[in-house]
Enzyme design. Structure first.
Site, mmCIF file in Angstrom:
data_model
loop_
_atom_site.group_PDB
_atom_site.id
_atom_site.type_symbol
_atom_site.label_atom_id
_atom_site.label_comp_id
_atom_site.label_asym_id
_atom_site.label_seq_id
_atom_site.Cartn_x
_atom_site.Cartn_y
_atom_site.Cartn_z
ATOM 1 C CB CYS A 113 -0.940 0.010 1.194
ATOM 2 S SG CYS A 113 -2.106 -1.343 1.191
ATOM 3 C CG HIS A 252 -3.166 3.522 2.246
ATOM 4 N ND1 HIS A 252 -3.831 3.144 1.105
ATOM 5 C CD2 HIS A 252 -3.059 2.404 3.010
ATOM 6 C CE1 HIS A 252 -4.112 1.851 1.180
ATOM 7 N NE2 HIS A 252 -3.669 1.382 2.328
ATOM 8 C CG ASN A 282 -6.679 -0.817 1.644
ATOM 9 O OD1 ASN A 282 -6.058 -0.319 0.706
ATOM 10 N ND2 ASN A 282 -6.071 -1.346 2.695
HETATM 11 N N1 ACO Z 1 -17.637 -8.564 10.477
HETATM 12 C C1 ACO Z 1 -17.968 -8.799 11.760
HETATM 13 N N2 ACO Z 1 -17.063 -9.097 12.705
HETATM 14 C C2 ACO Z 1 -15.781 -9.165 12.322
HETATM 15 C C3 ACO Z 1 -15.355 -8.934 11.011
HETATM 16 C C4 ACO Z 1 -16.345 -8.627 10.060
HETATM 17 N N3 ACO Z 1 -16.058 -8.374 8.773
HETATM 18 N N4 ACO Z 1 -14.013 -9.067 10.947
HETATM 19 C C5 ACO Z 1 -13.582 -9.359 12.184
HETATM 20 N N5 ACO Z 1 -14.656 -9.426 13.016
HETATM 21 C C6 ACO Z 1 -14.680 -9.738 14.465
HETATM 22 C C7 ACO Z 1 -13.453 -10.490 14.927
HETATM 23 O O1 ACO Z 1 -13.624 -11.883 14.704
HETATM 24 C C8 ACO Z 1 -13.407 -10.139 16.398
HETATM 25 O O2 ACO Z 1 -14.335 -10.944 17.086
HETATM 26 P P1 ACO Z 1 -14.004 -11.490 18.583
HETATM 27 O O3 ACO Z 1 -13.869 -10.246 19.417
HETATM 28 O O4 ACO Z 1 -15.179 -12.306 18.895
HETATM 29 O O5 ACO Z 1 -12.719 -12.232 18.459
HETATM 30 C C9 ACO Z 1 -13.939 -8.703 16.432
HETATM 31 O O6 ACO Z 1 -14.635 -8.511 15.185
HETATM 32 C C10 ACO Z 1 -12.826 -7.673 16.560
HETATM 33 O O7 ACO Z 1 -11.809 -7.999 15.628
HETATM 34 P P2 ACO Z 1 -10.550 -7.082 15.420
HETATM 35 O O8 ACO Z 1 -9.679 -7.647 14.341
HETATM 36 O O9 ACO Z 1 -9.926 -6.758 16.725
HETATM 37 O O10 ACO Z 1 -11.290 -5.753 14.865
HETATM 38 P P3 ACO Z 1 -10.693 -4.325 14.669
HETATM 39 O O11 ACO Z 1 -11.467 -3.329 15.388
HETATM 40 O O12 ACO Z 1 -9.200 -4.312 14.839
HETATM 41 O O13 ACO Z 1 -10.994 -4.071 13.112
HETATM 42 C C11 ACO Z 1 -9.797 -4.153 11.056
HETATM 43 C C12 ACO Z 1 -10.446 -4.952 12.147
HETATM 44 C C13 ACO Z 1 -10.871 -3.317 10.379
HETATM 45 C C14 ACO Z 1 -9.167 -5.102 10.049
HETATM 46 C C15 ACO Z 1 -8.722 -3.218 11.657
HETATM 47 O O14 ACO Z 1 -7.890 -3.943 12.535
HETATM 48 C C16 ACO Z 1 -7.852 -2.551 10.630
HETATM 49 O O15 ACO Z 1 -8.322 -1.765 9.815
HETATM 50 N N6 ACO Z 1 -6.529 -2.812 10.665
HETATM 51 C C17 ACO Z 1 -5.613 -2.186 9.757
HETATM 52 C C18 ACO Z 1 -5.719 -2.748 8.381
HETATM 53 C C19 ACO Z 1 -4.886 -1.961 7.409
HETATM 54 O O16 ACO Z 1 -4.734 -0.779 7.570
HETATM 55 N N7 ACO Z 1 -4.327 -2.582 6.394
HETATM 56 C C20 ACO Z 1 -3.545 -1.764 5.464
HETATM 57 C C21 ACO Z 1 -2.547 -2.430 4.767
HETATM 58 S S1 ACO Z 1 -3.145 -3.418 3.477
HETATM 59 C C22 ACO Z 1 -1.791 -3.679 2.402
HETATM 60 O O17 ACO Z 1 -0.702 -3.230 2.595
HETATM 61 C C23 ACO Z 1 -2.010 -4.597 1.229
#
Ligand code: ACO
Length: 326
Positions: A113, A252, A282
């Site tokens: 990214c 980004h 994204n």
């Molecule tokens: N729908 C519903 N629930 C979900 C989903 C979904 N799509 N995905 C995960 N959950 C659940 C998980 O299973 C977890 O459940 P649990 O508490 O029972 O275990 C709960 O939601 C919380 O999960 P987290 O992963 O802690 O959620 P978080 O608030 O961190 O959000 C996310 C997840 C959106 C992926 C976030 O962590 C994020 O945006 N991280 C950064 C990603 C990023 O910026 N990537 C960029 C680089 S990409 C590249 O370089 C190619």
């Protein structure tokens, strides 16, 4: 040294729109969860017949038209992508040929990214040092084809698209400063494990989906906020500027919460920030040039504006560029 400026912008996204309600049919997820955790409402996904070069080509044509240039006026073509048409040849070679500009320099850059930030730094340096007069720089991705369809944590995040800019030698210099960085000590945080020389694709990889994107979201989230802030501060310091000098921040588009947290720390009002994550999700290396193209098109970016482009991604990697819009 000469200067460099952007003389044309353009973007393209596939026609097919996937909204959060559509995702509810395929995954145990909800519009409410996706909206509050990410800020995403829709994303555009490429059709089976659309590859990364097709999106890149469409964006490139728009940027060239915006610059009022013929493809043959361009000296070098660079495509920043994490998911090229093929392992080789480079997608840029295909794009240049289809544009009708064969025999020019053409190469890809892969730094996930952060691709466009790295690409803008490299392309600007090639122009400023006099190696090339004009470069077409493209960020293009089709990550909807690379997600693990069984992983709701990543499959909902990515959209497809391409953004392009034409860089040209200029008396005045738009390039004010750049900060790039990478830390490869924890590739497991964000990677596609199988398909390279360490783990060629075999039956086990297909079964365990290690040929698809794996991400440890929480870790990447923390890293992203920290690095967006540090990279912005460093790029501005190299440009002898402060946060108060920034007219437009183009980050980004990975997660609205990441952008909001960084904006808060940087004490930047939200109207200075270009955010289109609601519409595109994204799009990896394409997200910054798509956002730039939209912001130039609707007048949010104006001549004389100081812009900071900032990104992060797999590597882990990060970077920011301070830029004067001419
Ligand atoms: N729908 C519903 N629930 C979900 C989903 C979904 N799509 N995905 C995960 N959950 C659940 C998980 O299973 C977890 O459940 P649990 O508490 O029972 O275990 C709960 O939601 C919380 O999960 P987290 O992963 O802690 O959620 P978080 O608030 O961190 O959000 C996310 C997840 C959106 C992926 C976030 O962590 C994020 O945006 N991280 C950064 C990603 C990023 O910026 N990537 C960029 C680089 S990409 C590249 O370089 C190619």
């Amino acid at each position: 040294m000469t200067g460099v400026k952007i003389v044309g912008v353009g973007h393209y996204v596939p026609e097919r729109v996937i909204d959060n309600f559509e995702l509810e049919k395929w995954f145990d997820t909800s519009d409410e969860w996706i909206t509050t955790r990410t800020g995403m409402k829709r994303r555009h996904w490429a059709s089976e017949n659309e590859a990364t070069s097709d999106l890149a080509l469409a964006a490139a044509r728009k940027a060239l038209a915006d610059a009022n240039l013929d493809p043959t006026d361009v000296d070098a073509f660079i495509v920043c992508t994490v998911y090229p048409d093929y392992l080789f040849p480079a997608t840029a070679c295909i794009v240049a040929s289809k544009l009708g500009a064969p025999n020019k320099a053409a190469f890809d850059m892969e730094i996930a990214c952060s691709g466009f930030i790295y690409g803008l730094t490299v392309a600007s340096s090639l122009v400023r040092s006099g190696v090339y007069k004009r470069i077409l720089l493209i960020g293009a991705e089709t990550l909807s084809k690379l997600v693990n369809p069984e992983d709701r944590g990543t499959a909902i995040l990515f959209g497809d698209g391409a953004g392009a800019v034409v860089l040209e030698a200029s008396e005045e210099d738009s390039f004010l400063g750049s900060e790039l960085g990478a830390d490869g000590s924890k590739p497991q945080l964000l990677l596609v494990e199988a398909g390279g020389s360490r783990h060629p694709i075999d039956e086990l990889a297909l079964e365990e989906k290690t040929d698809r994107i794996h991400m440890e979201g929480r870790e990447v989230f923390k890293f992203a906020v920290t690095k967006m802030i540090e990279a912005t501060d460093s790029a501005l310091a190299k440009a002898n500027l402060t946060k108060a000098d920034v007219d437009v921040l183009i980050p980004h588009q990975a997660n609205k919460r990441i952008i909001d947290a960084a904006m808060k720390y940087l004490e930047m009002p939200s109207d200075k920030c270009v955010i289109n994550i609601e519409e595109y999700g994204n799009t990896s290396a394409a997200s910054i040039p798509i956002a730039l193209s939209e912001a130039v098109g609707d007048g949010r970016v104006k001549p004389g504006d100081t812009i900071v482009f900032v990104g992060f991604g797999g590597g882990l990697s990060w970077g920011a560029v301070a830029w004067k819009w001419q």
